[in-house]
Motif scaffolding. Structure first.
Motif, PDB file in Angstrom:
ATOM      1  N   GLY A   1       0.778  -1.237   0.000  1.00 51.45           N
ATOM      2  CA  GLY A   1       0.000   0.000   0.000  1.00 51.45           C
ATOM      3  C   GLY A   1       0.801   1.275   0.000  1.00 51.45           C
ATOM      4  O   GLY A   1       0.245   2.358   0.198  1.00 51.45           O
ATOM      5  N   LEU A   2       2.122   1.201  -0.269  1.00 53.71           N
ATOM      6  CA  LEU A   2       2.926   2.420  -0.274  1.00 53.71           C
ATOM      7  C   LEU A   2       2.950   3.091  -1.642  1.00 53.71           C
ATOM      8  O   LEU A   2       3.620   4.102  -1.827  1.00 53.71           O
ATOM      9  CB  LEU A   2       4.356   2.108   0.172  1.00 53.71           C
ATOM     10  CG  LEU A   2       4.494   1.793   1.665  1.00 53.71           C
ATOM     11  CD1 LEU A   2       5.840   1.169   1.966  1.00 53.71           C
ATOM     12  CD2 LEU A   2       4.304   3.049   2.494  1.00 53.71           C
TER      13      LEU A   2
ATOM     14  N   GLY B   1      -0.663   6.030   2.159  1.00 56.56           N
ATOM     15  CA  GLY B   1      -1.705   5.311   2.851  1.00 56.56           C
ATOM     16  C   GLY B   1      -3.103   5.553   2.337  1.00 56.56           C
ATOM     17  O   GLY B   1      -4.074   5.291   3.035  1.00 56.56           O
ATOM     18  N   SER B   2      -3.287   6.024   1.137  1.00 52.29           N
ATOM     19  CA  SER B   2      -4.628   6.246   0.604  1.00 52.29           C
ATOM     20  C   SER B   2      -5.088   5.090  -0.291  1.00 52.29           C
ATOM     21  O   SER B   2      -6.163   5.152  -0.861  1.00 52.29           O
ATOM     22  CB  SER B   2      -4.680   7.565  -0.177  1.00 52.29           C
ATOM     23  OG  SER B   2      -3.794   7.515  -1.265  1.00 52.29           O
TER      24      SER B   2
ATOM     25  N   GLY C   1       4.869 -13.415   6.526  1.00 49.36           N
ATOM     26  CA  GLY C   1       4.068 -13.699   7.705  1.00 49.36           C
ATOM     27  C   GLY C   1       3.384 -12.475   8.272  1.00 49.36           C
ATOM     28  O   GLY C   1       2.347 -12.572   8.924  1.00 49.36           O
ATOM     29  N   THR C   2       3.974 -11.285   8.036  1.00 47.58           N
ATOM     30  CA  THR C   2       3.409 -10.034   8.524  1.00 47.58           C
ATOM     31  C   THR C   2       3.375  -9.014   7.398  1.00 47.58           C
ATOM     32  O   THR C   2       4.372  -8.840   6.698  1.00 47.58           O
ATOM     33  CB  THR C   2       4.259  -9.469   9.684  1.00 47.58           C
ATOM     34  OG1 THR C   2       4.289 -10.418  10.748  1.00 47.58           O
ATOM     35  CG2 THR C   2       3.666  -8.167  10.204  1.00 47.58           C
ATOM     36  N   PHE C   3       2.239  -8.358   7.206  1.00 52.76           N
ATOM     37  CA  PHE C   3       2.105  -7.304   6.194  1.00 52.76           C
ATOM     38  C   PHE C   3       2.180  -5.945   6.875  1.00 52.76           C
ATOM     39  O   PHE C   3       1.446  -5.679   7.824  1.00 52.76           O
ATOM     40  CB  PHE C   3       0.780  -7.448   5.449  1.00 52.76           C
ATOM     41  CG  PHE C   3       0.682  -8.701   4.635  1.00 52.76           C
ATOM     42  CD1 PHE C   3       1.660  -9.036   3.721  1.00 52.76           C
ATOM     43  CD2 PHE C   3      -0.385  -9.562   4.788  1.00 52.76           C
ATOM     44  CE1 PHE C   3       1.585 -10.199   2.966  1.00 52.76           C
ATOM     45  CE2 PHE C   3      -0.483 -10.730   4.041  1.00 52.76           C
ATOM     46  CZ  PHE C   3       0.518 -11.046   3.128  1.00 52.76           C
ATOM     47  N   LEU C   4       3.073  -5.091   6.385  1.00 51.79           N
ATOM     48  CA  LEU C   4       3.188  -3.715   6.860  1.00 51.79           C
ATOM     49  C   LEU C   4       2.370  -2.853   5.912  1.00 51.79           C
ATOM     50  O   LEU C   4       2.826  -2.516   4.824  1.00 51.79           O
ATOM     51  CB  LEU C   4       4.654  -3.289   6.889  1.00 51.79           C
ATOM     52  CG  LEU C   4       5.585  -4.170   7.741  1.00 51.79           C
ATOM     53  CD1 LEU C   4       7.033  -3.747   7.561  1.00 51.79           C
ATOM     54  CD2 LEU C   4       5.195  -4.107   9.205  1.00 51.79           C
ATOM     55  N   VAL C   5       1.172  -2.488   6.321  1.00 49.16           N
ATOM     56  CA  VAL C   5       0.206  -1.840   5.434  1.00 49.16           C
ATOM     57  C   VAL C   5       0.157  -0.342   5.711  1.00 49.16           C
ATOM     58  O   VAL C   5      -0.030   0.083   6.857  1.00 49.16           O
ATOM     59  CB  VAL C   5      -1.197  -2.450   5.629  1.00 49.16           C
ATOM     60  CG1 VAL C   5      -2.157  -1.895   4.583  1.00 49.16           C
ATOM     61  CG2 VAL C   5      -1.137  -3.966   5.551  1.00 49.16           C
ATOM     62  N   ALA C   6       0.314   0.446   4.647  1.00 46.84           N
ATOM     63  CA  ALA C   6       0.192   1.903   4.762  1.00 46.84           C
ATOM     64  C   ALA C   6      -1.271   2.291   4.583  1.00 46.84           C
ATOM     65  O   ALA C   6      -1.899   1.925   3.593  1.00 46.84           O
ATOM     66  CB  ALA C   6       1.052   2.585   3.703  1.00 46.84           C
ATOM     67  N   THR C   7      -1.794   3.038   5.542  1.00 45.07           N
ATOM     68  CA  THR C   7      -3.172   3.506   5.452  1.00 45.07           C
ATOM     69  C   THR C   7      -3.283   4.824   6.214  1.00 45.07           C
ATOM     70  O   THR C   7      -2.260   5.390   6.621  1.00 45.07           O
ATOM     71  CB  THR C   7      -4.157   2.457   6.007  1.00 45.07           C
ATOM     72  OG1 THR C   7      -5.491   2.888   5.768  1.00 45.07           O
ATOM     73  CG2 THR C   7      -3.948   2.231   7.493  1.00 45.07           C
ATOM     74  N   ARG C   8      -4.489   5.318   6.362  1.00 43.53           N
ATOM     75  CA  ARG C   8      -4.686   6.592   7.057  1.00 43.53           C
ATOM     76  C   ARG C   8      -5.755   6.428   8.126  1.00 43.53           C
ATOM     77  O   ARG C   8      -6.810   5.844   7.881  1.00 43.53           O
ATOM     78  CB  ARG C   8      -5.103   7.691   6.073  1.00 43.53           C
ATOM     79  CG  ARG C   8      -4.066   7.980   5.029  1.00 43.53           C
ATOM     80  CD  ARG C   8      -4.555   9.041   4.055  1.00 43.53           C
ATOM     81  NE  ARG C   8      -4.606  10.365   4.671  1.00 43.53           N
ATOM     82  CZ  ARG C   8      -3.537  11.143   4.795  1.00 43.53           C
ATOM     83  NH1 ARG C   8      -2.361  10.730   4.363  1.00 43.53           N
ATOM     84  NH2 ARG C   8      -3.640  12.336   5.341  1.00 43.53           N
ATOM     85  N   THR C   9      -5.451   6.948   9.301  1.00 40.79           N
ATOM     86  CA  THR C   9      -6.434   6.992  10.387  1.00 40.79           C
ATOM     87  C   THR C   9      -6.471   8.424  10.911  1.00 40.79           C
ATOM     88  O   THR C   9      -5.423   8.996  11.221  1.00 40.79           O
ATOM     89  CB  THR C   9      -6.051   6.045  11.545  1.00 40.79           C
ATOM     90  OG1 THR C   9      -4.764   6.410  12.040  1.00 40.79           O
ATOM     91  CG2 THR C   9      -6.029   4.602  11.077  1.00 40.79           C
TER      92      THR C   9
END
Length: 356
Positions: A111-112, A118-119, A144-152
């Motif tokens: 998601g980068l 993060g959009s 095993g782990t996903f580093l996901v870019a998003t917005r909060t």
């Protein structure tokens, strides 16, 4: 060209190049051009050289060589037309994700590619946290782990989600692979970093490593073209001796040198003068993305139809350049971001002068 070559980095580059040169190439003209992820062939070389320790601080058992070392690792992976298992590992370390918190399959970033950071996937508030929805590209389908870019709350963040989280589906029928999120839950405890433009933050460092990777892709394609046109003959002369071939390759070399200077200047600023970083990382990434596209195109044109066959590795550089040049943001969007920041600085300076 590195403006201030350090013997240590020169030796490190040689070691990486020697290790990667011994790996078999993915020769097919279709499908993924590289094998990726922590357990790929390139990942094995990176692990064997203990590349994870290069940037890690001395207090954590690392060599504390700074971001420049990480950029160099990425450049060598790109030059060898390999995947980049190093960038997710380094991003996890920057975000403070403990190595022992992930399973043995390692990390992958996702998601980068969307700006602002993060959009690509949306985080909708729910009781006790948020849920992710959307589809983004992902580095490694087996991670095993996903580093996901998003917005909060309007802020770009990096979320670490285990692969077993409900609502996560990874599709590898296309390249690059895609991760789909359907109401995948996460809480504040899963947010591992903020993705702002701080001078030495995770996003800044990730952009410069990606710039190094793109620089390596462009340089590898150019070297292949220069070597091939050096012995391939037409009408009694080498292809490289024809001006229609030599001039574009020479201009590509100028582009490569200018890009390399921008990329390593950005890394040096992060390591040595973070107060002066400014838009250098964004500019370096935009330059590297455009260089990868332009130089690979020129290299393929110089080699003719053989660039589209398995005889040369140029088809791998081409497919890597297409996918990787936008993985951390489209170059046009990066240039707009850099321009907007410069405009704000000029306005602020004019306002301060008017007040004084």
């Amino acid at each position: 060209m590195i403006p201030t070559p350090d013997p240590l980095f020169v030796q490190l580059g040689k070691s990486l190049r020697a290790g990667l040169a011994g790996l078999p190439a993915v020769g097919g003209l279709h499908g993924a051009p590289v094998d990726d992820g922590a357990h790929s062939a390139a990942g094995t070389v990176i692990e064997g050289l203990d590349a994870a320790a290069l940037e890690r601080p001395v207090t954590s058992g690392g060599l504390d060589l700074g971001l420049t070392a990480g950029v160099l690792v990425s450049e060598e992976l790109g030059r060898a037309a390999r995947g980049n298992p190093y960038r997710a590992m380094a991003l996890a370390a920057d975000a403070g994700v403990p190595a022992d918190s992930a399973d043995s399959a390692g990390h992958a970033s996702a998601g980068l590619e969307a700006l602002p950071a993060g959009s690509g996937v949306t985080a909708t508030a729910r009781a006790g946290g948020w849920e992710l929805n959307g589809a983004v590209t992902v580095d490694d389908v087996d991670a095993g782990t996903f580093l996901v870019a998003t917005r909060t709350g309007g802020q770009g963040v990096l979320v670490a989600l285990p692969r077993r989280t409900p609502g996560i589906v990874v599709e590898n029928s296309c390249w690059p692979p895609v991760a789909r999120f359907a109401a995948a839950p996460f809480t504040a405890a899963d947010v591992v970093a903020r993705l702002d433009d701080s001078p030495a933050g995770p996003l800044t460092r990730a952009r410069l490593r990606q710039a190094g990777y793109l620089l390596g892709i462009a340089d590898g394609a150019h070297r292949t073209a220069v070597e091939y046109t050096g012995f391939r003959r037409q009408s009694g002369s080498r292809l490289r001796d024809l001006t229609a071939v030599s001039f574009p390759l020479a201009r590509a070399m100028v582009t490569l040198r200018a890009t390399r200077a921008a990329v390593y200047r950005g890394a040096w600023l992060v390591d040595s003068a973070p107060e002066a970083v400014g838009t250098a990382p964004i500019t370096a990434l935009a330059m590297a993305a455009e260089a990868a596209r332009d130089v690979v195109r020129v290299s393929m044109q110089s080699c003719g139809v053989r660039a589209m066959t398995a005889e040369l590795d140029l088809h791998r550089y081409f497919r890597l350049a297409v996918a990787e040049s936008a993985r951390y943001g489209d170059p046009a969007a990066l240039w707009r971001t850099a321009g907007a920041d410069l405009y704000r600085r000029v306005e602020l300076r004019a306002l301060e002068q008017a007040r004084s």
